[in-house]
Scaffold this motif. Sequence first.
Motif, PDB file in Angstrom:
ATOM      1  N   SER A  50       0.850  -1.430   0.068  1.00 44.04           N
ATOM      2  CA  SER A  50       0.088  -0.101  -0.169  1.00 44.04           C
ATOM      3  C   SER A  50       0.903   1.325  -0.074  1.00 44.04           C
ATOM      4  O   SER A  50       0.366   2.361  -0.297  1.00 44.04           O
ATOM      5  CB  SER A  50      -0.879   0.026   1.362  1.00 44.04           C
ATOM      6  OG  SER A  50      -0.021   0.049   2.255  1.00 44.04           O
ATOM      7  N   ASP A  51       2.075   1.110   0.312  1.00 50.26           N
ATOM      8  CA  ASP A  51       2.903   2.300   0.146  1.00 50.26           C
ATOM      9  C   ASP A  51       3.341   2.464  -1.215  1.00 50.26           C
ATOM     10  O   ASP A  51       3.999   3.971  -1.373  1.00 50.26           O
ATOM     11  CB  ASP A  51       4.384   1.972   1.029  1.00 50.26           C
ATOM     12  CG  ASP A  51       4.155   1.931   2.580  1.00 50.26           C
ATOM     13  OD1 ASP A  51       3.197   2.611   3.131  1.00 50.26           O
ATOM     14  OD2 ASP A  51       4.686   0.949   3.192  1.00 50.26           O
ATOM     15  N   GLY A  52       3.216   1.743  -2.247  1.00 52.90           N
ATOM     16  CA  GLY A  52       3.472   2.293  -3.658  1.00 52.90           C
ATOM     17  C   GLY A  52       4.912   2.041  -3.963  1.00 52.90           C
ATOM     18  O   GLY A  52       5.306   2.817  -4.831  1.00 52.90           O
ATOM     19  N   VAL A  53       5.753   1.512  -2.858  1.00 56.43           N
ATOM     20  CA  VAL A  53       7.328   1.588  -3.492  1.00 56.43           C
ATOM     21  C   VAL A  53       7.604   0.217  -4.202  1.00 56.43           C
ATOM     22  O   VAL A  53       7.063  -0.978  -3.836  1.00 56.43           O
ATOM     23  CB  VAL A  53       7.804   1.369  -2.039  1.00 56.43           C
ATOM     24  CG1 VAL A  53       9.556   1.259  -2.464  1.00 56.43           C
ATOM     25  CG2 VAL A  53       7.738   2.479  -0.969  1.00 56.43           C
ATOM     26  N   PRO A  54       8.018   0.505  -5.353  1.00 55.41           N
ATOM     27  CA  PRO A  54       8.215  -0.784  -6.138  1.00 55.41           C
ATOM     28  C   PRO A  54       9.189  -1.884  -5.532  1.00 55.41           C
ATOM     29  O   PRO A  54       9.891  -1.531  -4.841  1.00 55.41           O
ATOM     30  CB  PRO A  54       9.010  -0.072  -7.628  1.00 55.41           C
ATOM     31  CG  PRO A  54       8.585   1.214  -7.528  1.00 55.41           C
ATOM     32  CD  PRO A  54       8.623   1.548  -5.986  1.00 55.41           C
ATOM     33  N   SER A  92      13.526  -3.591  -2.217  1.00 57.27           N
ATOM     34  CA  SER A  92      14.773  -4.458  -1.939  1.00 57.27           C
ATOM     35  C   SER A  92      16.020  -3.735  -1.857  1.00 57.27           C
ATOM     36  O   SER A  92      17.039  -4.119  -1.217  1.00 57.27           O
ATOM     37  CB  SER A  92      14.860  -5.568  -3.096  1.00 57.27           C
ATOM     38  OG  SER A  92      16.149  -6.271  -2.914  1.00 57.27           O
ATOM     39  N   ARG A  93      16.227  -2.585  -2.756  1.00 60.24           N
ATOM     40  CA  ARG A  93      17.521  -1.783  -2.771  1.00 60.24           C
ATOM     41  C   ARG A  93      17.550  -1.281  -1.440  1.00 60.24           C
ATOM     42  O   ARG A  93      18.798  -1.365  -0.904  1.00 60.24           O
ATOM     43  CB  ARG A  93      17.222  -0.809  -3.803  1.00 60.24           C
ATOM     44  CG  ARG A  93      18.741  -0.077  -3.825  1.00 60.24           C
ATOM     45  CD  ARG A  93      18.464   1.382  -4.640  1.00 60.24           C
ATOM     46  NE  ARG A  93      17.641   2.218  -4.064  1.00 60.24           N
ATOM     47  CZ  ARG A  93      18.085   2.774  -3.157  1.00 60.24           C
ATOM     48  NH1 ARG A  93      19.387   2.906  -2.748  1.00 60.24           N
ATOM     49  NH2 ARG A  93      17.111   3.701  -2.437  1.00 60.24           N
ATOM     50  N   ARG A  94      16.477  -0.590  -0.790  1.00 65.76           N
ATOM     51  CA  ARG A  94      16.743  -0.061   0.495  1.00 65.76           C
ATOM     52  C   ARG A  94      17.024  -0.938   1.350  1.00 65.76           C
ATOM     53  O   ARG A  94      17.839  -0.649   2.465  1.00 65.76           O
ATOM     54  CB  ARG A  94      15.367   0.656   0.803  1.00 65.76           C
ATOM     55  CG  ARG A  94      14.971   1.743  -0.141  1.00 65.76           C
ATOM     56  CD  ARG A  94      13.352   2.145   0.223  1.00 65.76           C
ATOM     57  NE  ARG A  94      12.988   3.294  -0.655  1.00 65.76           N
ATOM     58  CZ  ARG A  94      11.779   4.061  -0.488  1.00 65.76           C
ATOM     59  NH1 ARG A  94      11.239   3.817   0.598  1.00 65.76           N
ATOM     60  NH2 ARG A  94      11.366   4.820  -1.464  1.00 65.76           N
ATOM     61  N   GLU A  95      16.447  -2.048   1.274  1.00 61.97           N
ATOM     62  CA  GLU A  95      16.901  -2.962   2.697  1.00 61.97           C
ATOM     63  C   GLU A  95      17.957  -3.627   2.447  1.00 61.97           C
ATOM     64  O   GLU A  95      18.705  -3.832   3.779  1.00 61.97           O
ATOM     65  CB  GLU A  95      15.543  -4.295   2.526  1.00 61.97           C
ATOM     66  CG  GLU A  95      14.170  -3.833   2.908  1.00 61.97           C
ATOM     67  CD  GLU A  95      13.128  -4.779   2.778  1.00 61.97           C
ATOM     68  OE1 GLU A  95      13.208  -5.877   1.990  1.00 61.97           O
ATOM     69  OE2 GLU A  95      12.145  -4.509   3.292  1.00 61.97           O
TER      70      GLU A  95
END
Length: 266
Positions: free
Chosen positions: A162-166, A171-174
């Motif tokens: 629901s945050d709309g993050v692809p 995955s990149r952020r994590e």
Amino acid sequence: MSGSRAFCKSSLLLPSVTFSPLSFISLRRIKLSSKFVRMATESSSLNNSDKSAATVGTATDGDGGSTSHSVALSPSKNDHSTSSASSAIDFLSLCHHLKTTKRAGWVRKGIQGPESIADHMYRMGIMAFIATDIPGIDRDRCIKMAIVHDIAEAIVGDITPSDGVPKLEKSRREREALEYMCKLLGGGSRANEIGELWMEYEENSSPEAKVVKDFDKVEMILQALEYESEQGKDLDEFFQSTAGKFQTDIGKAWASEIVSRRRKEH
């Protein structure tokens, strides 16, 4: 042995971006104290002379360019030193955010006293512990994977669809957050193992990862059933989102039992 597992024995596959804690702190939902930025830098350099850099090769960055990335994750000669103890406590202090960050899906649905990320991972660990023996499955590896699979959320928070993050951006952020945490821990065998387990789960690349992926969904729908019973909420969307997506016999069996109990209650 899977390719991912073998690769991670010597190095941790991380995002092809230049490491900078400040580049992802702004993306997380919980403000990270500046002391963690300092601690990561200090921790990664304390025993620099005793570590060797593991080059993970060249990869394409978000702009189409390429970067060479290396991470010092070799065991230190001073594993039991004061610096090692300091790194451990720094790491554990950051993990505190897993205890205080509430799972976003429940917050969005207005659940009172929603579970934390740590609550979720803990019960997944219990699931792996009590599950019947499965041929070819390493139970201890499943338990470890369960308690680290969401560890990067200590920094980036619980990012939901629901945050709309692809998916690739999530995955990149994590991955970047995971690199930071491994540096904070001071590198070495434990940091390497955390990275390996996280990557194995992320890539769904082993039988153990498939079991733990199923436990992730089972824990969520069990929690949904409990919230429905306790708070009178309609949480059908969580059951719909997991229907038909279980990969293992144990995951299917446990999910079926939960759904059966839900039908009786409704």
